[in-house]
Design a protein around this motif. Sequence first.
Motif, PDB file in Angstrom:
ATOM      1  N   LYS A   1       0.928  -1.213   0.223  1.00 47.78           N
ATOM      2  CA  LYS A   1      -0.180  -0.278  -0.258  1.00 47.78           C
ATOM      3  C   LYS A   1       0.906   0.782  -0.180  1.00 47.78           C
ATOM      4  O   LYS A   1       1.042   1.817   0.742  1.00 47.78           O
ATOM      5  CB  LYS A   1      -0.721  -0.113   1.517  1.00 47.78           C
ATOM      6  N   THR A   2       1.409   1.425  -0.990  1.00 49.78           N
ATOM      7  CA  THR A   2       2.628   2.207  -1.268  1.00 49.78           C
ATOM      8  C   THR A   2       2.147   3.657  -1.279  1.00 49.78           C
ATOM      9  O   THR A   2       2.713   4.768  -0.320  1.00 49.78           O
ATOM     10  CB  THR A   2       3.165   2.396  -2.711  1.00 49.78           C
ATOM     11  N   GLU A   3       0.832   4.130  -1.783  1.00 50.59           N
ATOM     12  CA  GLU A   3       0.494   5.587  -1.429  1.00 50.59           C
ATOM     13  C   GLU A   3      -0.098   6.206   0.170  1.00 50.59           C
ATOM     14  O   GLU A   3       0.557   6.424   0.603  1.00 50.59           O
ATOM     15  CB  GLU A   3      -0.488   5.725  -2.224  1.00 50.59           C
ATOM     16  N   GLU A   4      -0.579   5.093   0.284  1.00 52.66           N
ATOM     17  CA  GLU A   4      -0.502   5.223   1.998  1.00 52.66           C
ATOM     18  C   GLU A   4       0.968   5.151   2.998  1.00 52.66           C
ATOM     19  O   GLU A   4       0.515   6.017   4.053  1.00 52.66           O
ATOM     20  CB  GLU A   4      -1.699   3.633   2.552  1.00 52.66           C
ATOM     21  N   ALA A   5       1.340   4.608   2.210  1.00 53.66           N
ATOM     22  CA  ALA A   5       2.293   5.100   3.219  1.00 53.66           C
ATOM     23  C   ALA A   5       3.654   5.818   2.873  1.00 53.66           C
ATOM     24  O   ALA A   5       3.699   6.378   3.992  1.00 53.66           O
ATOM     25  CB  ALA A   5       3.633   3.317   2.859  1.00 53.66           C
ATOM     26  N   LEU A   6       3.961   6.155   1.831  1.00 53.98           N
ATOM     27  CA  LEU A   6       3.855   7.369   1.782  1.00 53.98           C
ATOM     28  C   LEU A   6       3.320   8.698   2.141  1.00 53.98           C
ATOM     29  O   LEU A   6       3.793   9.673   3.312  1.00 53.98           O
ATOM     30  CB  LEU A   6       4.078   7.761  -0.045  1.00 53.98           C
ATOM     31  N   ALA A   7       1.768   8.840   3.062  1.00 57.54           N
ATOM     32  CA  ALA A   7       1.115   9.151   3.754  1.00 57.54           C
ATOM     33  C   ALA A   7       1.514   9.374   4.918  1.00 57.54           C
ATOM     34  O   ALA A   7       2.303  10.646   5.964  1.00 57.54           O
ATOM     35  CB  ALA A   7      -0.166   9.189   3.473  1.00 57.54           C
ATOM     36  N   GLU A   8       1.965   8.885   5.422  1.00 52.50           N
ATOM     37  CA  GLU A   8       2.469   8.040   6.847  1.00 52.50           C
ATOM     38  C   GLU A   8       3.714   8.520   6.712  1.00 52.50           C
ATOM     39  O   GLU A   8       4.037   9.081   7.836  1.00 52.50           O
ATOM     40  CB  GLU A   8       2.353   6.438   6.885  1.00 52.50           C
ATOM     41  N   PHE A   9       4.521   8.117   6.478  1.00 53.03           N
ATOM     42  CA  PHE A   9       6.008   9.342   5.548  1.00 53.03           C
ATOM     43  C   PHE A   9       6.404  10.353   6.169  1.00 53.03           C
ATOM     44  O   PHE A   9       7.581  10.882   6.650  1.00 53.03           O
ATOM     45  CB  PHE A   9       6.695   8.765   4.917  1.00 53.03           C
ATOM     46  N   ASP A  10       5.256  10.709   5.289  1.00 53.42           N
ATOM     47  CA  ASP A  10       5.192  12.507   5.174  1.00 53.42           C
ATOM     48  C   ASP A  10       4.202  13.012   6.704  1.00 53.42           C
ATOM     49  O   ASP A  10       5.482  14.399   6.900  1.00 53.42           O
ATOM     50  CB  ASP A  10       4.177  13.545   4.235  1.00 53.42           C
TER      51      ASP A  10
END
Length: 214
Positions: free
Chosen positions: A82-91
């Motif tokens: 779930k890469t887009e969700e992961a990116l949001a969490e990293f942000d």
Amino acid sequence: MAVTDCNALPCASRFTAVPIALLAIVLTLPLGGCSFDLGSWGSDREKPQAVEQKPTGTISGQSVSDAQGHAARGLALAKSGKTEEALAEFDRALALDPYNVPALYGRGLIYQADKQHEHAIADFTAANGLTPQQVEPLLARATSYLAIDRAKEAASDLDEAVQADPNSAQAWSARGVTYERLGDKAKAFTSYGRALALRPKDEAARSGLARTGG
């Protein structure tokens, strides 16, 4: 551009066509399904002294704790594809704590997979500054440098990587690829030889050794 044979790895949504071999050779990560496994090298206790000298009061203990939670969720989401969700969490993690190394590194990998190499390089550079003795950010940054035809910068990173960890077969193999691209067959041959000595079943290093040893 792939370091060895280039395959495609479908990830979530728009993050597609990830060059598996290119990433795998330099990241020592299990990449099936865009998985991430950063281990403990980005933990707070490993931050260098320079980080400890940041202005007091700018990042609260609660913010750091919350950032760690977001980073952990980001890693779990990335492992699940779930890469887009992961990116949001990293942000979110980095908005709370810009010194969170797992979030920087994880976000960099996502940018790299999406071919946003300048963004990836910025994150790997930040991660490298916070963990200067770790090989992974250097290898990852070198991968993005190679992808945008900046082989000299990649070579510099890989020279540093093999000094930091002379037993990293991935670093030696990637260094061989880079110096072969630069036309320095002697350094490429030596690098492939070191990679093969450390990892005898490395067919990419074996092929590179044959190409540069003639």
